[in-house]
Design a protein around this motif. Structure first.
Motif, PDB file in Angstrom:
ATOM      1  N   LEU A 104      -4.403  13.642 -20.452  1.00  0.00           N
ATOM      2  CA  LEU A 104      -4.217  13.447 -19.024  1.00  0.00           C
ATOM      3  C   LEU A 104      -5.272  14.239 -18.248  1.00  0.00           C
ATOM      4  N   ALA A 105      -5.895  13.613 -17.281  1.00  0.00           N
ATOM      5  CA  ALA A 105      -6.868  14.236 -16.375  1.00  0.00           C
ATOM      6  C   ALA A 105      -8.120  14.744 -17.087  1.00  0.00           C
ATOM      7  N   SER A 106      -8.410  14.205 -18.260  1.00  0.00           N
ATOM      8  CA  SER A 106      -9.590  14.651 -19.003  1.00  0.00           C
ATOM      9  C   SER A 106     -10.821  13.845 -18.609  1.00  0.00           C
ATOM     10  N   SER A 107     -11.972  14.318 -19.072  1.00  0.00           N
ATOM     11  CA  SER A 107     -13.213  13.581 -18.842  1.00  0.00           C
ATOM     12  C   SER A 107     -13.934  13.385 -20.166  1.00  0.00           C
ATOM     13  N   SER A 108     -14.719  12.343 -20.221  1.00  0.00           N
ATOM     14  CA  SER A 108     -15.564  12.045 -21.375  1.00  0.00           C
ATOM     15  C   SER A 108     -16.933  11.695 -20.810  1.00  0.00           C
ATOM     16  N   LEU A 109     -17.986  12.113 -21.504  1.00  0.00           N
ATOM     17  CA  LEU A 109     -19.329  11.915 -20.986  1.00  0.00           C
ATOM     18  C   LEU A 109     -20.195  11.142 -21.966  1.00  0.00           C
ATOM     19  N   VAL A 110     -20.745  10.027 -21.477  1.00  0.00           N
ATOM     20  CA  VAL A 110     -21.719   9.235 -22.225  1.00  0.00           C
ATOM     21  C   VAL A 110     -23.096   9.598 -21.683  1.00  0.00           C
ATOM     22  N   GLU A 111     -24.011   9.915 -22.579  1.00  0.00           N
ATOM     23  CA  GLU A 111     -25.404  10.137 -22.177  1.00  0.00           C
ATOM     24  C   GLU A 111     -26.246   9.020 -22.769  1.00  0.00           C
ATOM     25  N   ILE A 112     -27.165   8.501 -21.969  1.00  0.00           N
ATOM     26  CA  ILE A 112     -28.021   7.406 -22.423  1.00  0.00           C
ATOM     27  C   ILE A 112     -29.463   7.882 -22.396  1.00  0.00           C
ATOM     28  N   ASP A 113     -30.115   7.809 -23.531  1.00  0.00           N
ATOM     29  CA  ASP A 113     -31.518   8.184 -23.643  1.00  0.00           C
ATOM     30  C   ASP A 113     -32.346   7.154 -22.875  1.00  0.00           C
ATOM     31  N   THR A 114     -33.090   7.602 -21.878  1.00  0.00           N
ATOM     32  CA  THR A 114     -33.829   6.657 -21.040  1.00  0.00           C
ATOM     33  C   THR A 114     -34.963   5.967 -21.796  1.00  0.00           C
ATOM     34  N   ALA A 115     -35.511   6.621 -22.807  1.00  0.00           N
ATOM     35  CA  ALA A 115     -36.609   6.009 -23.563  1.00  0.00           C
ATOM     36  C   ALA A 115     -36.115   4.898 -24.484  1.00  0.00           C
ATOM     37  N   SER A 116     -35.034   5.187 -25.214  1.00  0.00           N
ATOM     38  CA  SER A 116     -34.554   4.225 -26.209  1.00  0.00           C
ATOM     39  C   SER A 116     -33.413   3.349 -25.698  1.00  0.00           C
ATOM     40  N   GLY A 117     -32.722   3.814 -24.658  1.00  0.00           N
ATOM     41  CA  GLY A 117     -31.548   3.106 -24.166  1.00  0.00           C
ATOM     42  C   GLY A 117     -30.312   3.336 -25.015  1.00  0.00           C
ATOM     43  N   LYS A 118     -30.420   4.208 -26.023  1.00  0.00           N
ATOM     44  CA  LYS A 118     -29.300   4.477 -26.929  1.00  0.00           C
ATOM     45  C   LYS A 118     -28.293   5.415 -26.263  1.00  0.00           C
ATOM     46  N   LYS A 120     -24.883   7.923 -26.424  1.00  0.00           N
ATOM     47  CA  LYS A 120     -24.147   8.819 -27.315  1.00  0.00           C
ATOM     48  C   LYS A 120     -23.074   9.530 -26.504  1.00  0.00           C
ATOM     49  N   MET A 121     -22.038   9.958 -27.184  1.00  0.00           N
ATOM     50  CA  MET A 121     -20.975  10.710 -26.527  1.00  0.00           C
ATOM     51  C   MET A 121     -21.377  12.181 -26.499  1.00  0.00           C
ATOM     52  N   ALA A 122     -21.483  12.747 -25.298  1.00  0.00           N
ATOM     53  CA  ALA A 122     -21.752  14.178 -25.155  1.00  0.00           C
ATOM     54  C   ALA A 122     -20.462  14.953 -25.419  1.00  0.00           C
ATOM     55  N   TYR A 123     -19.347  14.421 -24.935  1.00  0.00           N
ATOM     56  CA  TYR A 123     -18.033  14.982 -25.249  1.00  0.00           C
ATOM     57  C   TYR A 123     -16.965  13.938 -24.954  1.00  0.00           C
ATOM     58  N   VAL A 124     -15.787  14.157 -25.559  1.00  0.00           N
ATOM     59  CA  VAL A 124     -14.667  13.226 -25.426  1.00  0.00           C
ATOM     60  C   VAL A 124     -13.398  14.008 -25.121  1.00  0.00           C
ATOM     61  N   GLY A 125     -12.682  13.584 -24.097  1.00  0.00           N
ATOM     62  CA  GLY A 125     -11.358  14.143 -23.812  1.00  0.00           C
ATOM     63  C   GLY A 125     -11.361  15.598 -23.394  1.00  0.00           C
ATOM     64  N   ARG A 126     -12.371  16.023 -22.662  1.00  0.00           N
ATOM     65  CA  ARG A 126     -12.406  17.423 -22.200  1.00  0.00           C
ATOM     66  C   ARG A 126     -11.410  17.586 -21.068  1.00  0.00           C
TER      67      ARG A 126
END
Length: 145
Positions: A104-118, A120-126
């Protein structure tokens, strides 16, 4: 700008919406667990988790595609929507979907590499520090990271 995308709404629980868990379990023993673990299980007049994942991933991909490199997108959502995005970014099969802890009330962060467009999860359920129960890893991740 703030945009509202109906494709990011929580899973449609159909006739189960607003009912106590105990009533649902009395009517359909194991039904709530099946909704989380079986992508084809449909609550009466609701949607399957597989259908949810298709619409959420589509909305996520549209949001990312519409964002300039280096830009930021915030998606504010409920648990099943967040699980769908996390599972997609991590490349998880549906069988892993229910194991993604989104407190509840957590955050998850997706980071996208601007060069490759790939992505990745920086963190989940913080969890915010107010709710942190000490059951997370050192970075505050509930799962993965």
């Amino acid at each position: 700008p703030i945009l509202i995308d109906d494709a990011l709404r929580e899973i449609d629980r159909g006739d189960w919406g607003g009912r106590p868990r105990s009533d649902i379990e009395a009517d359909v023993p194991g039904g709530l667990e099946r909704l989380k673990m079986d992508e084809n299980f449909r609550p009466p007049n609701g949607e399957t988790a597989g259908e949810l994942r298709v619409r959420v991933v589509g909305a996520y991909e549209r949001a990312v595609a519409a964002t300039e490199p280096g830009g930021t997108v915030a998606i504010v959502s409920h648990m099943h929507v967040t699980r769908s995005v996390v599972a997609h970014v991590l490349g998880l099969d549906f069988s892993d979907f229910g194991g993604i802890d989104i407190p509840l009330a957590s955050s998850s962060l997706v980071e996208i590499d601007t060069a490759s467009g790939k992505a990745k999860m920086a963190y989940v359920g913080r969890e915010p520090s107010l709710y942190n129960t000490g059951t997370r890893d050192a970075a505050g991740n509930a799962w993965g990271g």
